[in-house]
Design a protein around this motif. Structure first.
Motif, PDB file in Angstrom:
ATOM      1  N   PHE A 277      53.345  37.398  41.869  1.00 23.69           N
ATOM      2  CA  PHE A 277      52.181  37.706  42.688  1.00 23.69           C
ATOM      3  C   PHE A 277      50.923  37.203  41.987  1.00 23.69           C
TER       4      PHE A 277
ATOM      5  N   LEU B 259      41.858  39.308  42.499  1.00 18.01           N
ATOM      6  CA  LEU B 259      41.515  40.590  41.898  1.00 18.01           C
ATOM      7  C   LEU B 259      41.974  40.626  40.438  1.00 18.01           C
TER       8      LEU B 259
ATOM      9  N   LEU C 288      39.755  41.122  37.148  1.00 14.46           N
ATOM     10  CA  LEU C 288      40.052  42.158  36.159  1.00 14.46           C
ATOM     11  C   LEU C 288      40.033  41.573  34.748  1.00 14.46           C
TER      12      LEU C 288
ATOM     13  N   GLN D 219      36.572  41.131  33.615  1.00 10.48           N
ATOM     14  CA  GLN D 219      35.967  42.413  33.264  1.00 10.48           C
ATOM     15  C   GLN D 219      36.417  42.869  31.874  1.00 10.48           C
TER      16      GLN D 219
ATOM     17  N   CYS E 208      35.456  44.410  26.656  1.00  7.14           N
ATOM     18  CA  CYS E 208      36.105  44.632  25.363  1.00  7.14           C
ATOM     19  C   CYS E 208      35.677  43.570  24.368  1.00  7.14           C
TER      20      CYS E 208
ATOM     21  N   ALA F 192      32.739  51.972  36.263  1.00  4.93           N
ATOM     22  CA  ALA F 192      33.994  51.725  36.965  1.00  4.93           C
ATOM     23  C   ALA F 192      35.166  51.636  35.994  1.00  4.93           C
ATOM     24  N   HIS F 193      34.862  51.743  34.718  1.00  8.59           N
ATOM     25  CA  HIS F 193      35.933  51.606  33.749  1.00  8.59           C
ATOM     26  C   HIS F 193      35.631  52.455  32.520  1.00  8.59           C
TER      27      HIS F 193
ATOM     28  N   PHE G 145      42.156  50.478  28.109  1.00 15.32           N
ATOM     29  CA  PHE G 145      41.110  50.145  29.075  1.00 15.32           C
ATOM     30  C   PHE G 145      41.530  50.642  30.450  1.00 15.32           C
TER      31      PHE G 145
ATOM     32  N   SER H 153      40.278  50.929  34.602  1.00 18.75           N
ATOM     33  CA  SER H 153      39.357  50.243  35.501  1.00 18.75           C
ATOM     34  C   SER H 153      39.712  50.510  36.954  1.00 18.75           C
TER      35      SER H 153
ATOM     36  N   LEU I  39      39.136  48.481  39.203  1.00  9.69           N
ATOM     37  CA  LEU I  39      39.670  47.199  39.653  1.00  9.69           C
ATOM     38  C   LEU I  39      41.196  47.181  39.521  1.00  9.69           C
ATOM     39  N   TYR I  40      41.677  47.790  38.446  1.00  9.50           N
ATOM     40  CA  TYR I  40      43.114  47.823  38.198  1.00  9.50           C
ATOM     41  C   TYR I  40      43.812  48.637  39.282  1.00  9.50           C
TER      42      TYR I  40
ATOM     43  N   ASP J 230      42.697  49.141  42.255  1.00 12.12           N
ATOM     44  CA  ASP J 230      42.626  48.362  43.498  1.00 12.12           C
ATOM     45  C   ASP J 230      43.726  47.304  43.533  1.00 12.12           C
ATOM     46  N   LEU J 231      43.933  46.680  42.381  1.00  9.64           N
ATOM     47  CA  LEU J 231      44.973  45.641  42.290  1.00  9.64           C
ATOM     48  C   LEU J 231      46.340  46.228  42.622  1.00  9.64           C
ATOM     49  N   MET J 232      46.607  47.421  42.074  1.00 12.17           N
ATOM     50  CA  MET J 232      47.904  48.063  42.340  1.00 12.17           C
ATOM     51  C   MET J 232      48.065  48.347  43.830  1.00 12.17           C
TER      52      MET J 232
ATOM     53  N   GLN K 233      46.703  46.667  46.231  1.00 10.89           N
ATOM     54  CA  GLN K 233      46.928  45.390  46.894  1.00 10.89           C
ATOM     55  C   GLN K 233      48.397  44.959  46.763  1.00 10.89           C
TER      56      GLN K 233
END
Lengths: 161, 161
Positions: free
Chosen positions: A124, A128, A132, A135, A140, B6-7, B124, B126, B128-129, B131-133, B135
């Motif tokens: 996949f 996004l 990530l 980010q 970091c 957000a993180h 870390f 986030s 975003l992470y 959201d990725l899951m 998706q």
DNA sequence: ATAGATGCAAATATTTTGCCGCCAG
DNA sequence: CTGGCGGCAAAATATTTGCATCTAT
């Protein structure tokens, strides 16, 4: 379906769609690394596999083609390719024990999505995911050189059964 | 800095901030699993570690506390915890060889960010992470039960040297 | 010609298993 | 009391290494 999808899901039928066949051989040549008969066979096995193989499976297939290939040579070749960052080593969440699986390192990072029951693995890609990584790199303060994401769960087919 | 980040980046000083101490022991009790003297020691070692440990390190520390703990018991306890999904098994990108590292399974998934030179590992989290899951779950039609992301690169300190 | 690769066998490293006595609940 | 657990030793698995020989370039 959207006109410009933000992601791509592979068919799961073929893993080395990331690089054209012969890629590994060309990379080694470019680096002036000897292409022995055994290495050619092992590279071919890795490049034409339709699913992720572990060391024992690579040996099995290579041995069929050239019966005097030994596991030692397979391990040494895997090591060579890892050192040159031409392949990635995966553990696929240890769903199948502690073996390691190998795939040629493609130009774009992708996520491995595995079914914990049937073991099917899909690949996949997603914008996004790239966001990530940016980010993480920023927050970091790290210069990312390798990333690996593996996801496991029950696939649609297995839920239906 | 935004008011609601957000993180979150951990300090890297403590890994098991995800669960209060004694968590593993309580989980096993709740499941009516015997708490032997050896298991208590091994759980304590895992819960108080300030960095990720492999099986040999867990054995070393447990053995110091209770000298008749054997590696076999460590392996069996790790196995027990894995089967009950109370710990995660990490390989940290094989940066330190093929050992496996363990951490108690927290309520929220996080990413391991490791420096390939100094070996420091940060955690870390986030949005975003997550959201990725979502998706992946949607687009691959999979019910995700386990996810693991490991990222390697050169950290700021090592780049400066 | 020769640096580097392979094969064989043995060494290491890691994890698992069989069996029996022991102990937590 | 008793079924699960731990310890010991041995087995199984996985990977690496030393060394003599061979071969790709």
């Amino acid at each position: 379906m959207s006109a410009t999808p933000a992601h791509r899901v592979s068919t799961g039928e073929r893993i080395n769609v990331h690089e054209p066949p012969g890629h590994l051989q060309r990379e080694l040549s470019a680096r002036r690394i000897r292409l022995t008969r055994q290495r050619r066979v092992i590279l071919q096995v890795m490049e034409t596999a339709r699913r992720h193989l572990d060391a024992a499976e690579i040996f099995g297939r290579a041995h069929k083609i050239d019966s005097n290939i030994t596991p030692v040579t397979v391990y040494r070749t895997i090591d060579l390719l890892k050192r040159h960052r031409l392949i990635d080593e995966l553990d696929l969440l240890h769903l199948r024990g502690d073996r390691h699986y190998y795939e040629s390192h493609g130009p774009r990072d992708h996520i491995h999505v595995a079914c914990i029951r049937c073991g099917k693995v899909r690949e996949f890609e997603s914008q996004l995911y790239e966001d990530l990584m940016k980010q993480i790199s920023r927050d970091c303060n790290i210069e990312i050189s390798v990333a690996r994401t593996e996801v496991g769960g029950l696939c649609g087919d297995c839920r239906a059964k």
